[in-house]
Motif scaffolding. Structure first.
Motif, PDB file in Angstrom:
ATOM      1  N   GLY A   8      22.511 -12.920  16.751  1.00 39.45           N
ATOM      2  CA  GLY A   8      23.941 -12.839  16.750  1.00 39.45           C
ATOM      3  C   GLY A   8      24.151 -11.387  16.837  1.00 39.45           C
ATOM      4  O   GLY A   8      23.440 -10.533  16.513  1.00 39.45           O
ATOM      5  N   TRP A  17      24.287  -6.994  27.248  1.00 46.86           N
ATOM      6  CA  TRP A  17      22.938  -7.411  26.586  1.00 46.86           C
ATOM      7  C   TRP A  17      21.851  -6.465  27.443  1.00 46.86           C
ATOM      8  O   TRP A  17      21.025  -6.181  26.906  1.00 46.86           O
ATOM      9  N   THR A  58      25.656 -11.163  28.108  1.00 47.27           N
ATOM     10  CA  THR A  58      27.035 -10.995  27.793  1.00 47.27           C
ATOM     11  C   THR A  58      27.195  -9.558  28.202  1.00 47.27           C
ATOM     12  O   THR A  58      26.364  -8.740  28.521  1.00 47.27           O
ATOM     13  N   HIS A  63      30.735 -10.474  22.369  1.00 50.37           N
ATOM     14  CA  HIS A  63      30.000 -10.548  21.083  1.00 50.37           C
ATOM     15  C   HIS A  63      29.246 -12.008  21.060  1.00 50.37           C
ATOM     16  O   HIS A  63      29.384 -12.705  21.983  1.00 50.37           O
ATOM     17  N   ALA A  64      28.254 -12.126  20.464  1.00 51.15           N
ATOM     18  CA  ALA A  64      27.486 -13.558  20.262  1.00 51.15           C
ATOM     19  C   ALA A  64      27.541 -13.757  18.644  1.00 51.15           C
ATOM     20  O   ALA A  64      27.105 -12.920  17.905  1.00 51.15           O
ATOM     21  N   GLN A  67      23.152 -16.252  19.986  1.00 52.09           N
ATOM     22  CA  GLN A  67      22.541 -16.007  21.197  1.00 52.09           C
ATOM     23  C   GLN A  67      21.011 -16.526  21.252  1.00 52.09           C
ATOM     24  O   GLN A  67      20.414 -16.677  20.075  1.00 52.09           O
ATOM     25  N   ARG A 126      26.462 -23.699  27.504  1.00 47.08           N
ATOM     26  CA  ARG A 126      26.811 -22.460  26.728  1.00 47.08           C
ATOM     27  C   ARG A 126      28.304 -22.553  26.202  1.00 47.08           C
ATOM     28  O   ARG A 126      29.144 -23.146  27.043  1.00 47.08           O
ATOM     29  N   TYR A 128      31.711 -20.487  24.966  1.00 44.47           N
ATOM     30  CA  TYR A 128      32.245 -19.499  24.526  1.00 44.47           C
ATOM     31  C   TYR A 128      33.660 -19.607  23.868  1.00 44.47           C
ATOM     32  O   TYR A 128      34.234 -20.707  24.149  1.00 44.47           O
ATOM     33  N   THR A 279      33.369 -14.304  22.467  1.00 40.44           N
ATOM     34  CA  THR A 279      32.164 -14.535  21.882  1.00 40.44           C
ATOM     35  C   THR A 279      31.396 -15.653  22.293  1.00 40.44           C
ATOM     36  O   THR A 279      32.020 -16.825  22.576  1.00 40.44           O
ATOM     37  N   LEU A 280      30.070 -15.441  22.555  1.00 42.50           N
ATOM     38  CA  LEU A 280      29.292 -16.563  22.869  1.00 42.50           C
ATOM     39  C   LEU A 280      28.814 -17.384  21.632  1.00 42.50           C
ATOM     40  O   LEU A 280      28.248 -16.702  20.548  1.00 42.50           O
ATOM     41  N   GLU A 281      29.337 -18.612  21.364  1.00 45.12           N
ATOM     42  CA  GLU A 281      29.197 -19.364  20.178  1.00 45.12           C
ATOM     43  C   GLU A 281      27.984 -19.863  19.945  1.00 45.12           C
ATOM     44  O   GLU A 281      27.453 -20.044  18.922  1.00 45.12           O
TER      45      GLU A 281
END
Length: 304
Positions: A8, A17, A58, A63-64, A67, A126, A128, A279-281
């Motif tokens: 993360g 990224w 990203t 944010h992640a 990931q 995925r 988000y 945010t990538l959750e």
């Protein structure tokens, strides 16, 4: 050996990224840390390539929480991470990366990947989340890095009417940019805005002889957009958020959003919302025996 790395990061200080010359990126930081831990010189032509493949690239400022990436490393090189530790090379690499990497990157786990695993192409979906504080409400200082504040009171019902139009297989050309040789056709499985329960915790308690003042939780009252898809095109989530926000503010109506879905064409009113709210959750994968099949299927160019 192929390794799966779960991690993360706080994207606020990164230019996204993907590795870029002279810019601070998540990929660049982690690859540099791996080279340092395994004593692999970047200028050594005979050294193994240290290159991460990620589930989803990203953008700058995004944010992640969770990931996923993978990397292929010769076993003799990976063994350099062990040193005096009585652990497997994967665990040794995990521990050393946790110590070497900056505070805005967290390594959750490093493990040997199962056969057929590809962090990008094996992924099923995925998830988000985009977080908004509306109605001029103060933003908790602890959340200021991943919450976007707006002055207006947003119409959540209208925004959910717009969001519902995204579910299914569509060409999101009005809200996304294709990669070279790719398309903006994606399948959205879930898309919904919800208001976080404005619950509070009590400051003080029975031991103090009273309950004091109620204190809200960090996310209390926030408006959160959760979207799940097999994959996302560039700027797709933030552009959909911006479209929904325009509907929620009353600047556009649901019919406008429907027309944008029906006619996939980019124009100025469907640009991306601010990056820091996204945010990538989570990234989901199929069972191990279906990883290779999934990777093969997802490489096919999507059509409607």
């Amino acid at each position: 050996m192929r390794l799966r790395i779960d991690l993360g990061y706080d994207g606020g200080a990164f230019y996204g990224w993907a590795r870029q010359p002279k810019l601070r990126t998540v990929q660049g930081e982690i690859e540099a840390a791996i080279r340092k831990v395994l004593r692999v010189r970047a200028d050594d032509a005979d050294a193994p390539e240290i290159r991460l493949v990620v589930a989803g690239r990203t953008d700058t400022g995004v944010h992640a929480l969770h990931q996923v990436c993978h990397i292929d490393i010769p076993e003799d090189v990976l063994a350099r991470a062990v040193g005096h530790m009585d652990v497997t090379p994967e665990v040794a690499l995990e521990r050393r990366l946790q110590r070497v990497l900056p505070d805005d990157i967290a390594i959750h786990r490093v493990q040997q990947a199962p056969d057929g695993f590809d962090a990008r192409f094996s992924a099923l979906e995925r998830t988000y989340v985009y977080r908004v504080s509306d109605n001029g409400r103060f933003v908790d200082p602890r959340t200021r890095g991943f919450v976007v504040a707006v002055d207006e009171t947003l119409d959540m019902d209208a925004m959910n009417q717009a969001a519902a139009l995204t579910i299914g297989l569509h060409d999101f050309g009005s809200f996304a940019t294709p990669n070279p040789g790719g398309t903006t056709i994606r399948e959205v499985k879930y898309a919904q805005w919800r208001r976080v329960d404005p619950g509070t915790m009590l400051h003080g308690g029975a031991a103090d002889g009273g309950y004091g003042e109620p204190v809200p939780y960090a996310e209390s009252g926030l408006l959160c957009f959760t979207i799940v898809a097999d994959a996302f095109a560039r700027n797709m989530v933030r552009s959909l958020v911006n479209g929904c926000l325009q509907v929620g503010r009353g600047r556009k109506d649901v019919e406008w959003f429907a027309r944008k879905m029906a006619v996939p064409m980019r124009e100025g009113s469907t640009g991306p919302a601010a990056a820091k709210g996204l945010t990538l959750e989570y990234v989901a994968y199929p069972p191990d025996d279906m990883l290779a099949e999934r990777a093969q299927a997802i490489r096919a160019v999507r059509t409607l």
